[in-house]
Every structure is written in C-alpha cells, then in structure tokens.
Scaffold this motif. Structure first.
Motif, PDB file in Angstrom:
ATOM      1  N   ILE A 108     -23.693   5.297 -71.315  1.00  0.00           N
ATOM      2  CA  ILE A 108     -23.879   3.858 -71.123  1.00  0.00           C
ATOM      3  C   ILE A 108     -24.406   3.201 -72.384  1.00  0.00           C
ATOM      4  O   ILE A 108     -23.795   2.278 -72.923  1.00  0.00           O
ATOM      5  CB  ILE A 108     -24.842   3.598 -69.942  1.00  0.00           C
ATOM      6  N   LEU A 109     -25.534   3.712 -72.895  1.00  0.00           N
ATOM      7  CA  LEU A 109     -26.180   3.041 -74.019  1.00  0.00           C
ATOM      8  C   LEU A 109     -25.333   3.124 -75.287  1.00  0.00           C
ATOM      9  O   LEU A 109     -25.166   2.131 -75.997  1.00  0.00           O
ATOM     10  CB  LEU A 109     -27.552   3.669 -74.251  1.00  0.00           C
ATOM     11  N   LEU A 110     -24.771   4.325 -75.563  1.00  0.00           N
ATOM     12  CA  LEU A 110     -24.048   4.499 -76.815  1.00  0.00           C
ATOM     13  C   LEU A 110     -22.769   3.654 -76.852  1.00  0.00           C
ATOM     14  O   LEU A 110     -22.550   2.917 -77.817  1.00  0.00           O
ATOM     15  CB  LEU A 110     -23.751   5.984 -77.020  1.00  0.00           C
ATOM     16  N   PRO A 111     -21.895   3.685 -75.820  1.00  0.00           N
ATOM     17  CA  PRO A 111     -20.723   2.817 -75.848  1.00  0.00           C
ATOM     18  C   PRO A 111     -21.090   1.346 -75.917  1.00  0.00           C
ATOM     19  O   PRO A 111     -20.457   0.583 -76.646  1.00  0.00           O
ATOM     20  CB  PRO A 111     -20.008   3.135 -74.530  1.00  0.00           C
ATOM     21  N   LEU A 112     -22.159   0.962 -75.201  1.00  0.00           N
ATOM     22  CA  LEU A 112     -22.571  -0.436 -75.239  1.00  0.00           C
ATOM     23  C   LEU A 112     -22.963  -0.850 -76.651  1.00  0.00           C
ATOM     24  O   LEU A 112     -22.571  -1.925 -77.121  1.00  0.00           O
ATOM     25  CB  LEU A 112     -23.771  -0.643 -74.312  1.00  0.00           C
ATOM     26  N   SER A 113     -23.712   0.031 -77.331  1.00  0.00           N
ATOM     27  CA  SER A 113     -24.156  -0.365 -78.664  1.00  0.00           C
ATOM     28  C   SER A 113     -22.982  -0.403 -79.634  1.00  0.00           C
ATOM     29  O   SER A 113     -22.914  -1.283 -80.498  1.00  0.00           O
ATOM     30  CB  SER A 113     -25.252   0.566 -79.164  1.00  0.00           C
ATOM     31  N   LEU A 114     -22.015   0.522 -79.472  1.00  0.00           N
ATOM     32  CA  LEU A 114     -20.822   0.473 -80.324  1.00  0.00           C
ATOM     33  C   LEU A 114     -20.059  -0.829 -80.089  1.00  0.00           C
ATOM     34  O   LEU A 114     -19.646  -1.519 -81.026  1.00  0.00           O
ATOM     35  CB  LEU A 114     -19.916   1.669 -80.021  1.00  0.00           C
TER      36      LEU A 114
ATOM     37  N   LEU B  86     -32.676 -13.719 -79.262  1.00  0.00           N
ATOM     38  CA  LEU B  86     -31.864 -14.729 -78.594  1.00  0.00           C
ATOM     39  C   LEU B  86     -30.446 -14.728 -79.140  1.00  0.00           C
ATOM     40  O   LEU B  86     -29.496 -15.013 -78.417  1.00  0.00           O
ATOM     41  CB  LEU B  86     -32.493 -16.117 -78.784  1.00  0.00           C
ATOM     42  N   VAL B  87     -30.305 -14.413 -80.432  1.00  0.00           N
ATOM     43  CA  VAL B  87     -28.959 -14.412 -81.015  1.00  0.00           C
ATOM     44  C   VAL B  87     -28.146 -13.257 -80.443  1.00  0.00           C
ATOM     45  O   VAL B  87     -26.980 -13.401 -80.098  1.00  0.00           O
ATOM     46  CB  VAL B  87     -29.057 -14.277 -82.551  1.00  0.00           C
ATOM     47  N   ASN B  88     -28.797 -12.092 -80.327  1.00  0.00           N
ATOM     48  CA  ASN B  88     -28.064 -10.912 -79.866  1.00  0.00           C
ATOM     49  C   ASN B  88     -28.886 -10.168 -78.811  1.00  0.00           C
ATOM     50  O   ASN B  88     -29.495  -9.142 -79.091  1.00  0.00           O
ATOM     51  CB  ASN B  88     -27.785 -10.003 -81.069  1.00  0.00           C
ATOM     52  N   PRO B  89     -28.935 -10.717 -77.593  1.00  0.00           N
ATOM     53  CA  PRO B  89     -29.803 -10.114 -76.569  1.00  0.00           C
ATOM     54  C   PRO B  89     -29.406  -8.683 -76.217  1.00  0.00           C
ATOM     55  O   PRO B  89     -30.275  -7.877 -75.874  1.00  0.00           O
ATOM     56  CB  PRO B  89     -29.650 -11.040 -75.366  1.00  0.00           C
ATOM     57  N   LEU B  90     -28.108  -8.362 -76.337  1.00  0.00           N
ATOM     58  CA  LEU B  90     -27.676  -7.012 -75.970  1.00  0.00           C
ATOM     59  C   LEU B  90     -28.302  -5.977 -76.903  1.00  0.00           C
ATOM     60  O   LEU B  90     -28.841  -4.965 -76.466  1.00  0.00           O
ATOM     61  CB  LEU B  90     -26.153  -6.937 -76.015  1.00  0.00           C
ATOM     62  N   ALA B  91     -28.254  -6.284 -78.215  1.00  0.00           N
ATOM     63  CA  ALA B  91     -28.855  -5.360 -79.181  1.00  0.00           C
ATOM     64  C   ALA B  91     -30.346  -5.223 -78.901  1.00  0.00           C
ATOM     65  O   ALA B  91     -30.911  -4.128 -78.989  1.00  0.00           O
ATOM     66  CB  ALA B  91     -28.633  -5.858 -80.604  1.00  0.00           C
ATOM     67  N   PHE B  92     -30.978  -6.351 -78.555  1.00  0.00           N
ATOM     68  CA  PHE B  92     -32.410  -6.317 -78.258  1.00  0.00           C
ATOM     69  C   PHE B  92     -32.695  -5.384 -77.094  1.00  0.00           C
ATOM     70  O   PHE B  92     -33.598  -4.542 -77.153  1.00  0.00           O
ATOM     71  CB  PHE B  92     -32.878  -7.736 -77.944  1.00  0.00           C
ATOM     72  N   LEU B  93     -31.894  -5.517 -76.051  1.00  0.00           N
ATOM     73  CA  LEU B  93     -32.102  -4.691 -74.858  1.00  0.00           C
ATOM     74  C   LEU B  93     -31.907  -3.214 -75.187  1.00  0.00           C
ATOM     75  O   LEU B  93     -32.714  -2.362 -74.803  1.00  0.00           O
ATOM     76  CB  LEU B  93     -31.116  -5.130 -73.783  1.00  0.00           C
ATOM     77  N   ILE B  94     -30.829  -2.921 -75.928  1.00  0.00           N
ATOM     78  CA  ILE B  94     -30.556  -1.524 -76.269  1.00  0.00           C
ATOM     79  C   ILE B  94     -31.687  -0.965 -77.106  1.00  0.00           C
ATOM     80  O   ILE B  94     -32.179   0.143 -76.877  1.00  0.00           O
ATOM     81  CB  ILE B  94     -29.211  -1.417 -77.019  1.00  0.00           C
TER      82      ILE B  94
ATOM     83  N   GLN C 290     -33.491  14.664 -76.226  1.00  0.00           N
ATOM     84  CA  GLN C 290     -33.665  13.254 -75.855  1.00  0.00           C
ATOM     85  C   GLN C 290     -33.756  12.378 -77.096  1.00  0.00           C
ATOM     86  O   GLN C 290     -33.102  11.339 -77.196  1.00  0.00           O
ATOM     87  CB  GLN C 290     -34.936  13.114 -75.028  1.00  0.00           C
ATOM     88  N   LEU C 291     -34.563  12.811 -78.072  1.00  0.00           N
ATOM     89  CA  LEU C 291     -34.776  11.945 -79.230  1.00  0.00           C
ATOM     90  C   LEU C 291     -33.504  11.839 -80.051  1.00  0.00           C
ATOM     91  O   LEU C 291     -33.176  10.766 -80.550  1.00  0.00           O
ATOM     92  CB  LEU C 291     -35.927  12.470 -80.069  1.00  0.00           C
ATOM     93  N   ILE C 292     -32.749  12.957 -80.194  1.00  0.00           N
ATOM     94  CA  ILE C 292     -31.486  12.866 -80.936  1.00  0.00           C
ATOM     95  C   ILE C 292     -30.566  11.857 -80.255  1.00  0.00           C
ATOM     96  O   ILE C 292     -29.959  10.995 -80.891  1.00  0.00           O
ATOM     97  CB  ILE C 292     -30.794  14.242 -81.008  1.00  0.00           C
ATOM     98  N   SER C 293     -30.496  11.935 -78.917  1.00  0.00           N
ATOM     99  CA  SER C 293     -29.549  11.073 -78.216  1.00  0.00           C
ATOM    100  C   SER C 293     -29.915   9.601 -78.362  1.00  0.00           C
ATOM    101  O   SER C 293     -29.049   8.763 -78.602  1.00  0.00           O
ATOM    102  CB  SER C 293     -29.531  11.404 -76.732  1.00  0.00           C
ATOM    103  N   TYR C 294     -31.198   9.295 -78.223  1.00  0.00           N
ATOM    104  CA  TYR C 294     -31.548   7.879 -78.214  1.00  0.00           C
ATOM    105  C   TYR C 294     -31.688   7.295 -79.604  1.00  0.00           C
ATOM    106  O   TYR C 294     -31.622   6.093 -79.769  1.00  0.00           O
ATOM    107  CB  TYR C 294     -32.818   7.669 -77.385  1.00  0.00           C
ATOM    108  N   GLU C 295     -31.894   8.200 -80.604  1.00  0.00           N
ATOM    109  CA  GLU C 295     -31.952   7.689 -81.965  1.00  0.00           C
ATOM    110  C   GLU C 295     -30.622   7.063 -82.356  1.00  0.00           C
ATOM    111  O   GLU C 295     -30.569   6.061 -83.068  1.00  0.00           O
ATOM    112  CB  GLU C 295     -32.223   8.847 -82.895  1.00  0.00           C
ATOM    113  N   LEU C 296     -29.549   7.656 -81.854  1.00  0.00           N
ATOM    114  CA  LEU C 296     -28.213   7.174 -82.174  1.00  0.00           C
ATOM    115  C   LEU C 296     -28.048   5.726 -81.733  1.00  0.00           C
ATOM    116  O   LEU C 296     -27.660   4.851 -82.521  1.00  0.00           O
ATOM    117  CB  LEU C 296     -27.216   8.064 -81.438  1.00  0.00           C
ATOM    118  N   SER C 297     -28.387   5.460 -80.460  1.00  0.00           N
ATOM    119  CA  SER C 297     -28.208   4.081 -79.988  1.00  0.00           C
ATOM    120  C   SER C 297     -29.206   3.159 -80.664  1.00  0.00           C
ATOM    121  O   SER C 297     -28.914   1.985 -80.878  1.00  0.00           O
ATOM    122  CB  SER C 297     -28.345   3.991 -78.473  1.00  0.00           C
TER     123      SER C 297
END
Lengths: 101, 174, 176, 331
Positions: D310-316, D196-204, D158-165
């Motif tokens: 979901i999270l990784l493609p979104l962050s890319l 506010l500038v980059n809400p997507l990054a904030f959410l991820i 789990q930690l390896i996967s989420y550290e990436l995003s």
C-alpha cells in the motif's frame, strides 16, 4: 585532484585485491559475497576518481548504476543463500560442489 | 588538509577491509565493512562527489549491509560458537573503535570545513543539480535499463524466496 | 465499502482519546485518600483470644495443613491443666497469599483475618511474625464464642437443646 | 578578541546549547508521554516526584545510573556495550542538518541557526536514519537471546521496508523545493507549507516516521507481550537508558524533520522563528504520543503488507503525479 591519480588507483587496487582474496580464500558463502561487495566498491572508487581526474560527471553516474546493480545482485544472491541454506543446512561452499540440477 | 585526510581515510579503509575479510564471525566482518564504507564515502566526498558519498552510505551501509546482517541473523549463525577462540576481549574490538573514531574525527573536520568549501575542498565539485541533469538527460536510456534490471531482480528474489517457502523445492523438479 | 469503514475506524479512536484527556481521573491517590475496604476483606492474620482472655488456639495444625503455601508453622505443647496450646506459632507473611483458608480450617476460630494490608517492609525477615506479635487481646470477629466452654463439657442436654443448636430435622416430613 | 575565536566560540556555544536542549527535551518527553498516556487512560500519570511529577526524569536517571549493569554470559561483550551508544549517536548526529530558525545576528556575526547546512541535507538525514538500524540490530544480536534476536530481525525488516517509502515521500518535497538543502526547503514553504501542497506525501511520511521511530502501531521490534522487551530484553541500567534516550531523540528528530519538510519549519506569523519551530516540533511529538495512546499494534504480516503493497505503490504514484503536475505548471 587532491592527490595524484596513481595513489587513488593504488588504494583502489589494494581494496580490490582484498576483496578478491576474500572470494578466493573464504569458504563461507556470506563472506564470499562480502568480498564481491568490496571489489565492486573498489571499482566505484576508481570511477569517482576518474570523474574527478577528468572533471566529468560520467564516472559518478556510472557509480550510481553500479550501486543499482549491486543492490539487485545482493538481493538475488542473498535469496539464493537462504535457499541453499534451506536445502543443505550449511553455507559452506564445499557443500555445493556437486553438479546436479 | 584534504590531501592528508585522503591518506588517513585511505589507510582506514584498507585496514577496515583487511579486518573485514579476515574475521571468522560474519557479523564482525559486516561491522568492519561498514567502517570501510564510511571511509570510502568520505573519500568520495573529498573527491567532489557528495551525491555518491551520500548514496554510498544510504545504499551500501544502510541497505545492503543491513540486508547481509538480516540474512546472517535469520540463518542463526550464532555469535557464541567461536567466542573462546578469539583473543582477549579488548583487543578484539579495539580496531573497530579506533577506525570508527578516526572516521568520526574526519567527518567532524569535514563538516566544519564545509562552509569554506571554496578554498579548502576540491575545485571540482558536482552539485546535486548537475548530477541529476547528467543522469536523466545524457543517461536516460541507461536509467531505464537499470530500473528494469531492478524490477527483474525484485521478481527473481521473490521467485527464489517463494520456491524456498513451498514444501517441494522447485529446483528439485527440473 | 470496507475501506471507508477502516478509515473511519482509524480516525474515530483519536476523538475518543482526545476527549478522555479532559475527563477527571478515576485514580484514588492512596496514601492521602483511603478507600473503603469491603467488609470481608482478607488482610493480615491474627490469633484471637476467647472471652475469658485465654488463647483460643489449641495447636491442632489444621491451619498449617490447609495453607497452600505452607507459611504457617507451630509447635504444639500441653499446659499443666491438660490444655493444648502452641509453644511457638510463626506466620511468614512474605509467603502468605491471604487466601483465608486457614481461618476456614480453624475449629476454634482462633486464627482470623483483619483488614490490615500495610505490611510492606524492606527487610524480608521482619515480615515473619511470631506468636507474640500475632496474638491480640480481643475475640476478633466472633465475640461470644468460647471453644472450651462448648467442647470441654459433657453433653447432657437432649438433641437440639444445646445452646446454639437447631432442632433436629424431621426426616419424615416434607416441610423443612 | 580575534575574529576566528568569536566564530569558534559561537559554534561551540551553539553545539552545547543544542546538545543540552535535546537531551533535556528527550528526558521530559518521557515524562510528557507518561502524563499524556495517563490522561488518555483516566490516570494522573507520575505525580510524586516534585510538583506534578516534574522531577521524574531526574529520578529515573538516578535509578538507571545506580542499577546493576548486567551483561549476559554468552553475549558478544563489546558489541553489546557498543550498540546503545551507536543508537544514541546516530540519533544525535541527525540534528546537525536541522535548521531551527532564521539566521541570527550576534556580535556582528551572521549565525545560521543550524549546525551545518549541507547541500545534501535530505540525503544526510536518510543516510543516518538508515544507520539507526545498526544500534538496534547489533544490540539484539549481541545479547544472544532468542527474544532479542527476533526483535532485531523484525526491526531490520521493518525499518528497511518503511525507509523506502519514507525516502520516496521526500522526493516530491525535493521536486517542489528544487533543493536538497533543508534551509532551502524551509524557505520554499514561506507561503504554503508542503503539507497542504502535497497532503499524500505528508501522510506517507508521517506513517513511515512512526514506523521508523518503532512506536506503537509499529512497535513490532519490542512488542512487549510477545518478545518481552524485543531487542533490549537483556539490557539494564544506563545501557537500557541509552536505548531509551535514543528512542526519544529519534522522536524529536522525526518531529523536526516533519516540521522542516512539510509544516514550514520556522515560518509563521508574529512569533520568532525558533518559537514557531519548537511549537511545531512539540505538536508533532504530542501527536506521536497521542497515536500511541490510541491505536493498537499491527500484526507482523499486516505491517509488511501495508508497507510493501500500500505505502510503497502510493508513494511511487505520488512521485509520478507530482512530477506531472510540475511539468504541466511549467507549461
């Protein structure tokens, strides 16, 4: 440079030899891979040292590529280890000495 | 100062690596190896490569060794099997504590030296900005190639993992 | 679209929990506030006496046999007047599960439940209660019942004429 | 008093203050969590020790210290003893790079309110957070119990996967701030916070931070109803306490990182910087607790699916979009 370049090379070669020893002597597949990691690290140390010696960034860039390569290598090789372990229930390299497809 | 630190860290790296390659238990080997990587990362920092030092910790100690640990755990190479054959317990783990303490001490020393980087630490110092500039301007093609290599590695790992998951191993058919 | 449903389903609970934070609690703070126990609550067991002040228990071992966790033990003995009683009677309340089966098994209504539940204690040996501690000075929930008064006399009255007995049912009749 | 002594004393005072504040805050976060969770479930929460339960952390501390320190017979003893300390130390070390206020003048010295302003602060944070895995993994492995091992394996993946995003969510921040130093990142948000500038990054980053702290929607490593206690099943006494403290220290660290990277750090009107910083951190901690009281646990395959597909493609995608936006704005 904070130390003579030769000293850095000596350190790197000691590390490299230790890694090589692990690869040649150990029979545990995981330990062999760890030996490969040690050797790659030693070469990374030489690259960083060279980069500091000649005051150029290229050596450090090479280390980044080295790290990318290592992570790719590790992911594939560990997947192979899991695969081999599933087939033979062991990770002793002597079990994988027959050449059959 | 920095020269002395270099020799200490070099000794720590060699000692930790030597311990790592001689361990019978893979998990212990991984711990010693992480120690050795820390020492190497600090040496990189001393040599004026903070980016490489950070990436060494993140990628080697944080990702690759964790992956090793994961596989060792998944294959259930159990810890108890050779507990009897090792020496007395304190001796068995004294080295890792000593090496870890040495690394921690060097780290704290470095952290406190850092504000005075101009005087104490190496003249040659690659800031992240220079580093990124070199990486993405002079080596743009290489970056692309490496990224493709990573992609292929991901696909390959996925393929091997999938083949192992199916009933009939794909390797057997060919 | 299902993704909107998912997002809505993730956001909505936050509002509910936030609203809950400002509602009054439903907790009854026990030592200060006591709850009203249900009338048939099964708590600590007692040994009752009959209206004459005699022990009701005749040491028949039925409660001990009925007990699912074997927490009741006793030794039967006989008095000079031929009346049976328990020489000693012991309930291990650290085993008791307060199921009340012993009270249902008791033919003399001697063993009964009470509403007392505050028996916690640091020493497990103190939760083993002897006869002297179990025996009370009243009739419990069945004030008028006197076993020896019913059982010890010969049946002289006709069927359905004994005190507390219903008239015999006419089996030939359709109506009860 | 010589010059260097003043500087040394200031540094020591700063370190001691940070250490004390962090540990006390971690202890009281436990109480806050229990109180808030209680309120969410219409209970009052702990309220017996001291007025409104304010002495509860100390009671817990005494209880943990006086409990039997149990080590399983087949455990790897030293590793077993080392692992909780590892977890706590990595959490504490991360705070070295967090800037929690604008520079302060004391006795004519300019005291930066950060232990050490590394110019690779972001990487330092990522490195230490990737090391935080070791405490959990080694603890779970050394216990030599199946529940612990399962918890550790789950935690590792789990930690390896989420550290990436998490790392990828920080790339837009670095691109916007043009620096790896946390102080510079806060400075770059003086006008608008990056949330506010980059809400997507904030959410991820928020989601990965919750996953990184191993808390409820993502608490697979210690899922109580499947794995008893997960990686700390075999731990008792103060070793368990250390794992516990490490978890809450991690909560504070991730809260301050969220504050620094996305909520504008110490920036804010009227109040002094340190106060703004603590308000924001405490709010993030409250949010984490709120999430714990609200959402159910994910299933393991859902967790992996969500992280990798979901999270990784979104962050890319977010990295590419932010880069394109910055290029376009430059002309």
């Amino acid at each position: 440079m904070i130390v003579p370049f030769q000293h850095l090379l000596i350190l790197a070669s000691i590390l490299f030899l230790l890694g090589l020893m692990a690869v040649l002597v150990r029979r545990n597949l995981i330990m062999i891979l760890i030996g490969v990691e040690i050797m790659l690290n030693a070469s990374g140390l030489v690259l960083v040292g060279a980069s500091a010696f000649w005051q150029q960034l290229d050596g450090q860039v090479m280390v980044i590529f080295l790290m990318a390569l290592t992570s790719a290598e590790v992911s594939i090789s560990l997947a192979m280890v899991v695969y081999l372990n599933r087939r033979k229930k062991t990770i002793d390299v002597r079990a994988f000495d027959e050449l059959r497809g | 100062m920095a020269t002395l630190l270099f020799y200490i860290l070099g000794a720590v790296a060699v000692a930790a690596t030597a311990m790592a390659v001689t361990r019978r238990n893979p998990v212990h080997a991984v711990i010693y190896l992480v120690n050795s990587f820390f020492a190497l990362a600090l040496i990189f920092y001393l040599l004026g490569a903070p980016m490489v030092a950070a990436l060494e910790v993140i990628i080697y100690a944080g990702a690759i060794m964790v992956l090793f640990l994961f596989i060792i755990m998944m294959l259930e190479l159990s810890p108890g099997e050779d507990a009897d054959r090792q020496g007395p317990v304190p001796l068995q783990w004294l080295p890792v504590l000593l090496l870890g303490a040495a690394i921690l001490g060097c780290t704290l020393l470095l952290l406190q030296l850092d504000p005075a980087a101009g005087q104490q630490l190496p003249r040659w110092y690659a800031s992240p900005r220079d580093f990124g500039y070199t990486l993405f301007h002079e080596y743009a093609l290489a970056v692309e190639i490496v990224s493709f290599q990573l992609l292929f590695a991901a696909v390959g790992a996925f393929y091997v993992g999938r083949a192992a998951g199916t009933k009939e191993p794909l390797g057997g058919e060919r | 679209m299902s993704i909107w449903r998912d997002i809505k389903g993730t956001i909505e609970p936050f509002w509910i929990t936030l609203r809950n934070m400002f509602r009054p609690t439903v907790t009854i703070e026990y030592p200060e506030v006591r709850t009203q126990l249900p009338p048939r609550y099964r708590g600590r067991l007692i040994l009752t006496r009959d209206p004459d002040g005699q022990e009701r228990c005749v040491a028949c071992y039925l409660c001990s046999a009925a007990c699912p966790v074997d927490c009741i033990s006793m030794q039967a003995t006989e008095g000079e007047d031929g009346r049976r009683y328990a020489a000693w009677f012991r309930i291990n309340f650290s085993r008791c599960i307060f199921c009340g089966l012993c009270t249902e098994a008791c033919p003399t209504l001697a063993i009964q439940v009470t509403g007392d539940f505050e028996m916690a204690n640091r020493n497990p040996l103190e939760t083993v209660w002897e006869k002297e501690e179990l025996l009370v000075d009243h009739c419990g929930q069945e004030p008028g019942y006197n076993f020896y008064h019913h059982a010890g006399i010969g049946v002289t009255a006709a069927r359905g004429e004994n005190p507390g007995e219903d008239k015999p049912v006419n089996v030939k009749d359709l109506l009860p | 008093m010589p010059e260097w002594l003043v500087i040394l004393l200031l540094i020591v005072a700063k370190l001691g203050l940070i250490f004390m504040v962090l540990l006390t805050l971690a202890a009281y976060l436990v109480l806050a969590e229990r109180k808030i969770l209680g309120r969410i479930q219409l209970r009052p929460g702990p309220n017996r020790v001291g007025p409104f339960g304010t002495m509860q952390p100390w009671a817990d501390l005494i209880k943990l210290l006086t409990k039997e320190d149990f080590i399983p017979a087949q455990a790897d003893r030293w590793l077993f003893m080392l692992a909780p300390g590892l977890a706590a130390v990595t959490a504490l070390l991360t705070f070295a790079v967090v800037p929690f206020g604008p520079p302060l003048s004391l006795f004519g010295h300019q005291v930066p309110l950060v232990v050490c302003d590394l110019n690779i602060g972001v990487l330092f944070f990522l490195g230490l957070s990737s090391l935080a895995v070791y405490g959990m993994a080694l603890g779970g492995w050394a216990s030599n119990s199946k529940y612990s091992l399962l918890g550790a394996i789950r935690g590792l993946s789990q930690l390896i996967s989420y550290e990436l995003s998490m790392g990828l969510a920080l790339v837009p921040v670095v691109m916007l701030a043009r620096s790896f130093s946390l102080t510079d990142i806060v400075m770059a948000q003086s006008a608008v916070p990056f949330a506010l500038v980059n809400p997507l990054a904030f959410l991820i980053f928020l989601i990965s931070a919750v996953a990184e702290s191993k808390r409820i929607p993502f608490d697979l490593p210690e899922a109580e109803n499947e794995l008893v206690g997960g990686f700390h099943t075999e731990y008792s006494g103060m070793r368990f306490g250390l794992f516990f403290v490490a978890e809450y220290l991690n909560l504070i660290i991730l809260g301050s990182m969220l504050t620094v990277f996305f909520l504008g750090g110490w920036m804010g009107p009227f109040l002094p910087g340190v106060v703004w910083f603590s308000i924001k951190v405490l709010f993030v901690c409250f949010f984490f607790i709120w999430v714990r009281g609200t959402l159910p646990r994910l299933r393991y395959d859902q967790l992996m699916h969500f992280g990798w597909k979901i999270l990784l493609p979104l962050s890319l995608l977010n990295v590419i979009l932010t880069g394109a936006f910055l290029l376009w704005r430059q002309g």
